[in-house]
Design a protein around this motif. Structure first.
Motif, mmCIF file in Angstrom:
data_model
loop_
_atom_site.group_PDB
_atom_site.id
_atom_site.type_symbol
_atom_site.label_atom_id
_atom_site.label_comp_id
_atom_site.label_asym_id
_atom_site.label_seq_id
_atom_site.Cartn_x
_atom_site.Cartn_y
_atom_site.Cartn_z
ATOM 1 N N ALA A 57 0.828 -1.113 -0.072
ATOM 2 C CA ALA A 57 -0.117 0.002 -0.156
ATOM 3 C C ALA A 57 0.939 1.252 0.111
ATOM 4 N N LYS A 58 0.406 2.407 -0.707
ATOM 5 C CA LYS A 58 1.340 3.330 -0.964
ATOM 6 C C LYS A 58 0.930 4.366 0.466
ATOM 7 N N GLU A 59 -0.024 4.493 0.579
ATOM 8 C CA GLU A 59 -0.427 5.223 1.819
ATOM 9 C C GLU A 59 -1.745 4.526 2.428
ATOM 10 N N THR A 60 -1.882 4.932 3.693
ATOM 11 C CA THR A 60 -3.168 4.346 4.088
ATOM 12 C C THR A 60 -4.243 5.685 4.323
ATOM 13 N N LYS A 61 -5.365 5.431 3.627
ATOM 14 C CA LYS A 61 -6.238 6.301 3.640
ATOM 15 C C LYS A 61 -7.505 5.936 4.744
ATOM 16 N N ALA A 62 -8.195 6.939 5.254
ATOM 17 C CA ALA A 62 -9.352 6.640 6.318
ATOM 18 C C ALA A 62 -10.155 5.769 5.448
ATOM 19 N N LEU A 63 -10.958 4.918 6.073
ATOM 20 C CA LEU A 63 -11.721 3.863 5.394
ATOM 21 C C LEU A 63 -12.966 3.877 6.215
ATOM 22 N N ARG B 104 -2.565 -3.907 2.852
ATOM 23 C CA ARG B 104 -3.611 -3.147 3.722
ATOM 24 C C ARG B 104 -5.341 -3.339 3.351
ATOM 25 N N SER B 105 -5.454 -4.294 2.544
ATOM 26 C CA SER B 105 -6.874 -4.626 2.155
ATOM 27 C C SER B 105 -7.357 -5.508 3.200
ATOM 28 N N ALA B 106 -8.665 -5.332 3.714
ATOM 29 C CA ALA B 106 -9.091 -6.306 4.806
ATOM 30 C C ALA B 106 -9.894 -7.499 4.241
ATOM 31 N N TYR B 107 -9.798 -8.482 4.819
ATOM 32 C CA TYR B 107 -10.217 -9.727 4.335
ATOM 33 C C TYR B 107 -11.208 -10.321 5.656
ATOM 34 N N LEU B 108 -12.347 -10.688 4.975
ATOM 35 C CA LEU B 108 -13.598 -11.094 5.976
ATOM 36 C C LEU B 108 -13.755 -12.528 5.855
ATOM 37 N N VAL C 251 -17.358 -2.598 19.386
ATOM 38 C CA VAL C 251 -16.198 -3.055 18.301
ATOM 39 C C VAL C 251 -16.517 -4.696 18.594
ATOM 40 N N ASP C 252 -16.768 -5.420 17.456
ATOM 41 C CA ASP C 252 -16.741 -6.711 17.210
ATOM 42 C C ASP C 252 -15.503 -7.473 16.722
ATOM 43 N N GLN C 253 -14.954 -6.617 15.729
ATOM 44 C CA GLN C 253 -13.567 -7.243 15.081
ATOM 45 C C GLN C 253 -12.772 -6.111 15.113
ATOM 46 N N LEU C 254 -11.331 -6.631 15.528
ATOM 47 C CA LEU C 254 -10.297 -5.506 15.526
ATOM 48 C C LEU C 254 -8.918 -5.831 14.661
ATOM 49 N N ASP C 255 -8.363 -5.274 13.922
ATOM 50 C CA ASP C 255 -7.013 -5.628 13.490
ATOM 51 C C ASP C 255 -6.156 -4.350 13.320
ATOM 52 N N LYS C 256 -4.930 -4.479 13.195
ATOM 53 C CA LYS C 256 -4.064 -3.176 12.825
ATOM 54 C C LYS C 256 -3.822 -2.927 11.463
ATOM 55 N N LEU C 257 -4.267 -1.649 11.315
ATOM 56 C CA LEU C 257 -4.201 -1.310 9.899
ATOM 57 C C LEU C 257 -2.807 -0.634 9.496
ATOM 58 N N ASP C 258 -2.382 0.356 10.193
ATOM 59 C CA ASP C 258 -0.804 0.547 10.063
ATOM 60 C C ASP C 258 -0.350 1.195 11.441
ATOM 61 N N ALA C 259 0.854 1.619 11.601
ATOM 62 C CA ALA C 259 1.530 2.009 12.603
ATOM 63 C C ALA C 259 0.522 2.882 13.611
ATOM 64 N N MET D 5 -9.564 3.537 12.754
ATOM 65 C CA MET D 5 -9.816 4.274 13.709
ATOM 66 C C MET D 5 -8.107 4.908 14.242
ATOM 67 N N ALA D 6 -7.784 6.007 14.504
ATOM 68 C CA ALA D 6 -6.672 6.309 15.088
ATOM 69 C C ALA D 6 -6.404 5.343 16.432
#
Lengths: 369, 399
Positions: A71-77, A109-113, A339-347, A366-367
């Motif tokens: 991923a080049k940059e993380t955008k808010a999703l 940084r794609s999410a997999y469900l 919150v039901d599911q949680l993972d780290k997106l970036d730092a 979320m920050a």
């Protein structure tokens, strides 16, 4: 949800392992159709390899997703009504859709469900990807490189033959999986015997030979230790000791060394925090902020806990009765509701699945607090 | 203008005709532009049903056949949406997954998954997206379709709850709820309750797991009592107290709102009333089991009596019989007398000789105590360093 490394030391160990294994992660993988009876839990390994737990088949599959463009940059999703949108994609109603797990590919940084279409015995498992821009797609598993291993039941010594030929209603739910260095760690819970099991499977694997099964005891109820199922866990370096931090269903946080995960071992975990009753842990990540490591734990009724790891290596095991909370300190992050599911997106960010309006669930970045 | 779609051709089967009953199937232009010759059909002669756009001319069909369109291109022309019961949401749901083909003078969309009763499907055909077309002014065609929700009477019931006894120990570990038909998961903890003797609901007595512990057929639910709510000699969590207390009566209730795999509720709610006795903290011992051997040459049942009820699922799974040669005997086992009597009927007649009852040491009594190992381990005693899935053996003679 389960990043693979936790601190500089662990990162260095992992890097050295990566160097050793770099060319071999897909060893033994075949190309073809990866089939599933269920997709219950997910974790990412190296090089975009997705580890998929199939509770109904009691199997683990590692898929080379090929999703390896950084991923080049993380955008808010924010995808509002992610459950409704996936239900629409699969031609059903949100009521008939279950999101079992969500992980972020640390490279793209794609999410997999992990999704079930339907709630009955004929529910169809589907893997859904949400790209960084919020586009949904079903991941085709018809032609992928993968390897699959079945988790054998614990062997029973000296038993030969079929015996009672009745259908076996026993099923072992896989409550969490993680990739750590060169192993897949799997927490399981049987629907018959009340015991917590953890398996450590070397990766890459061509088949799961025997596996490793351990029992973990913790001491949060006063005089007695109780067998109890692990709900969610993360690998974490305690001092220089690669460890697992496991959140149990009723809600002690327990630490034990990964090196003790050997076949047949009985491990006594160290209870480092009691996070309070009337609560179930759901998901956990580790992150760094201002040079310090924190655990972030999503719960059923006590919100999101930001747990300090200060002096965790010196923590005393809690062995006396606990009125409510004790051990590592934490703060509850009030704004992170549902919150039901949680993972780290970036730092600096987490990705969550949380309750929205009505029966909608939202996928949101979320920050990190 | 709303006009019903002709859903079946003259070749349609009786089955398809019957399926028509109760359908909602209408199509209409989305806006009042030029009158269209196009229409949408829901073809239920195939499984799963197909959605077809008809009325295309030969040139358009040939161009489509020669095109190298990807799914995204097809979806611009013809797409089907599964309604979520809310207009705003429906406007943002993506098109359903499926495959497209041109055949028999029409465009066919085959959904990847079957259509579900009760879901309102919406197909949109956009003539303006036909390749190279002069159809730019043609209005979109819309068609709505719904399979009727299942209307039959509820029949599913709770067939049995184990343990079946009406006196249960204070440190009871679990219930097994057996349903008469496969069920749907989700929300089960909202539909199962424990009430005390004055009818007050006991707060959070069960271990609530997202995974909901069903058997693969989804006819049996395992309901663990939260181990944090099982009373211990040292009181565990002072503000909440144990779920069950000796000397008191409780009722386990299962709502009729539980849904079976067809989406129907239960025929009736279920109640099991029981009294609570003193806790059981003793390991199980085979020495107290009594075996009644069968006679050789018969297919009589071998019976084993336990001094206390055993866990229903485990007793059926982990007790086996081996013959004099050490081979497991094939047959069927059953439990009776509130899970205090196990019996085994062999497929073949018994042969004389020394047989063995083989019992895995993970068998549990109602409080989770195993053979030689209590559920709770006293911290003052050294922790056993290894565990194995051992088999404990009891010999008996068949004469």
């Amino acid at each position: 949800m389960k990043p693979t490394t936790r601190s500089l030391v662990v990162a260095l160990i992992a890097l050295s392992c990566l160097a050793l294994h770099a060319a071999n992660w897909t060893q033994g993988m075949k190309e073809g159709k990866a089939e599933f009876k269920s997709i219950s839990q997910l974790a990412f390994g190296p090089e975009g390899i997705l580890i998929v737990a199939d509770t109904k088949a009691a199997a683990i599959t590692a898929i080379a997703t090929g999703d390896t463009t950084p991923a080049k940059e993380t955008k808010a999703l924010k995808v509002e009504g992610i459950n409704q949108k996936i239900a629409g994609l699969l031609g059903t109603s949100a009521e008939q859709l279950v999101i079992n797990d969500m992980v972020v590919n640390p490279i793209s940084r794609s999410a997999y469900l992990a999704v079930s279409r339907g709630r009955g015995p004929d529910a169809v498992p589907v893997l859904v990807r949400v790209k960084a821009g919020g586009e949904l797609e079903a991941v085709s598993l018809d032609k992928v490189k993968f390897t699959r291993g079945e988790l054998p039941d614990a062997p029973v010594d000296g038993v030969v033959g079929e015996g009672n030929r009745q259908s076996n209603p026993r099923q072992e739910s896989i409550t969490d999986i993680a990739f750590f260095q060169d192993r897949i760690l799997i927490a399981g819970l049987s629907n018959e015997e009340f015991a917590s099991t953890l398996r450590a499977i070397p990766f890459p694997f061509e088949k799961v030979a025997g596996g490793t099964s351990v029992e973990i005891y913790h001491g949060a109820h006063g005089k007695f230790e109780t067998r109890s199922p692990v709900r969610t866990f993360v690998p974490f370096n305690v001092g220089n000791e690669p460890s697992l931090i496991a959140a149990y269903t009723c809600t002690p946080l327990v630490q034990f060394p990964i090196k003790e995960l050997s076949p047949g071992a009985k491990i006594k975990g160290k209870t480092i925090a009691e996070l309070g009753n009337r609560n179930r842990p759901l998901d956990m990540i580790v992150y760094q902020k201002d040079g310090k490591d924190y655990l972030l734990l999503a719960n059923s009724s006590r919100g999101i806990m930001k747990i300090s790891t200060d002096n965790i290596e010196k923590a005393e095991s809690i062995t006396t009765k606990v009125a409510d909370k004790q051990g590592q300190s934490y703060e509850t992050i009030a704004s992170w509701t549902g919150v039901d599911q949680l993972d780290k997106l970036d730092a600096g960010h987490a990705l969550v699945v949380r309750k929205g309006e009505g029966n909608a669930l939202n996928l949101e970045s979320m920050a990190l607090p | 203008m709303v006009q019903p779609v002709r859903l079946v051709t003259s070749a349609a089967t009786l089955r398809a005709s019957l399926l028509l009953v109760g359908w909602l199937g209408v199509s209409y232009p989305a806006s009042a532009a030029e009158t269209s010759t196009y229409s949408i059909r829901w073809n239920t002669n195939s499984t799963p049903p197909m959605v077809e756009a008809v009325g295309l001319n030969e040139k358009a069909l040939r161009q489509l056949q020669e095109s190298n369109w990807q799914t995204a291109d097809w979806q611009k022309l013809l797409s089907v949406y599964a309604g979520q019961g809310d207009f705003m949401t429906d406007m943002s749901v993506p098109a359903m997954l499926g495959s497209y083909q041109v055949a028999d003078n029409r465009i066919r969309f085959q959904p990847q998954f079957p259509l579900e009763p009760g879901v309102r499907y919406r197909a949109v055909f956009r003539p303006s997206k036909l390749p190279g077309s002069g159809e730019i002014r043609k209005a979109d065609i819309l068609s709505i379709f719904q399979l009727p929700a299942i209307q039959r009477q509820p029949t599913t019931v709770v067939a049995q709850v184990y343990p079946s006894a009406d006196v249960l120990p204070e440190n009871l570990l679990k219930f097994y709820i057996h349903f008469s038909a496969p069920m749907r998961g989700g929300h089960i903890y909202e539909r199962v309750r424990l009430r005390d003797e004055v009818g007050k609901v006991v707060e959070l007595p069960f271990l609530e797991l997202d995974e909901e512990l069903w058997n693969p057929e989804m006819t049996r639910l395992t309901l663990f009592i939260d181990p944090g709510r099982i009373k211990r000699e040292v009181k565990p969590l002072e503000d909440i107290g144990p779920a069950l207390e000796a000397g008191k009566r409780y009722t386990l209730e299962i709502d009729a709102a539980c849904t079976d795999s067809a989406g129907l509720p239960m025929r009736e709610p279920f109640r099991k009333s029981f009294r609570v006795s003193a806790p059981d903290r003793e390991p199980t011992s085979l020495a107290s089991w009594t075996i009644k051997p069968p006679k050789s040459g018969t297919r009589d049942a071998l019976t084993v009596n336990f001094p206390e009820p055993m866990d229903h699922a485990l007793a059926l799974r982990v007790i086996r019989v081996a013959n004099a040669a050490g081979r497991l005997v094939e047959g069927a086992s059953a439990l009776a007398d509130h899970e205090t009597r196990w019996s085994f009927t062999p497929q073949e007649t018994w042969t004389a000789g020394t047989h063995q009852l083989q019992v895995q040491n993970n068998i549990e009594d109602l409080a989770g105590n195993n053979i030689g190992k209590a559920f709770e381990v006293d911290l003052l005693e050294p922790v056993q360093r290894r565990f194995t899935n051992q088999v404990v053996r009891l010999s008996f003679e068949v004469r």
